[in-house]
Design an enzyme around this catalytic site. Sequence first.
Site, short mmCIF file in Angstrom:
data_model
loop_
_atom_site.label_atom_id
_atom_site.label_comp_id
_atom_site.label_asym_id
_atom_site.label_seq_id
_atom_site.Cartn_x
_atom_site.Cartn_y
_atom_site.Cartn_z
CB SER A 1 -0.94 0.01 1.22
OG SER A 1 -0.21 -0.05 2.43
CG ASP B 1 -4.73 5.41 6.93
OD1 ASP B 1 -3.56 5.31 7.36
OD2 ASP B 1 -5.12 4.81 5.92
CG HIS C 1 -1.42 3.76 4.65
ND1 HIS C 1 -2.66 3.31 5.08
CD2 HIS C 1 -0.83 2.71 4.04
CE1 HIS C 1 -2.81 2.04 4.73
NE2 HIS C 1 -1.72 1.65 4.11
#
Length: 388
Positions: free
Chosen positions: A38, A344, A347
């Site tokens: 991610s 969040d 990240h």
Amino acid sequence: MARKFYALQILALIFSYFPIIISSLNFSYPAVFNFRDSNSDTGGLVAGVAFPLGPPTGQTYFHEPTGRFCDGRLIIDFLTVDAMDRPFLNPYLDSVDTPNFQRWCNFATGGSTILPTNAASTCPFSFNIQVAQFIRFKARVLELLAKEKELENYLPSADYFKQGLYMFDVGQNDLDGAFYSKSEAQVLAFVPTILSLFETGIQKLYNEGARNFWIHNTGPLGCLPRIIAKFGKISSKLDQLGCVKSHNKAANIFNQQLHDFFTKFQEQFPEANVTYVDIFSIKLDLVSNFSQYGFEEPLAACCGYGGMPLNFDIRIACGQTKNLNGSTVTANPCNNTAEHVNWDGNHYTEAANQHISEQILTGNYSHSPISVNLPFFFGSHLNKLKML
């Protein structure tokens, strides 16, 4: 006189090594193939499994969700779009948005691991699958180009597969997941197993013609709000920054062994050109000295619920609205994302990603593993020169 001449010869030899380090930030590659999680997923997981990633992601730069786990751009966006002056990377799995793979192909997907996936995995596209996707992609490209030359306007030419840059940022999810079922000692002992699987994938890519490798080591996991909320409930488990010591120790051990692997890999395959980027040091410096870089919150999530010090609750993800303890609550974003390092709980914000990319581009954190000891070599010989 002979001794001075000998000294000048040594000095010339020493400085002849410096281009090895300085040239490590060469971005003149004709194509980029990215294999990661991610941290550099530009829409792969959303396209691949319809992962629900809606607002407020993307709000800062794109003004809409783009499949990135961020309020805006990722590190790879700054490195490739700004430094290389290229378009944003197209996800390999996104066949709807008329992707152009001539210069790019992004195999990264959020939640990806080096370890093979199982039924409980968030993401089915582990590193071995991404490598298999690349091999299929390359074979199909060469097949299509042999039939229709004009497809070079949309697909990489055959020589791009050898001349291109292969980028990696893996290991974070493997270490993260291991701590949920293993002790710290077991996690550390498990690192060689993780890296052996990574080595297998790298070897396959090399056999397919890959020669230019760009690797980001893993960041300080213990400084993520989600990790702190889960494993940092006892103060003795935290360091002076408020980060979980066990996770940062594991990240360091992983990075050391990752570096050792690439050192041996480059020695074994002289044609390989490896650039190793110390992301851990960049991110830890950012958390440690956040105020010097214009940030106000080094650990608290910008988009979350629960208030300070972490503003993170595992029960409600960024942007969600749920009923918690009889009340309807929403995990809203902060007013100014540029003040936060973390987006969040998992990240980084666009502002943090921009800072990190700027540090990468200085070259101060990048080197070829095989030349890592050159500064020490220089220092020791410089002392000898003073004695001549």
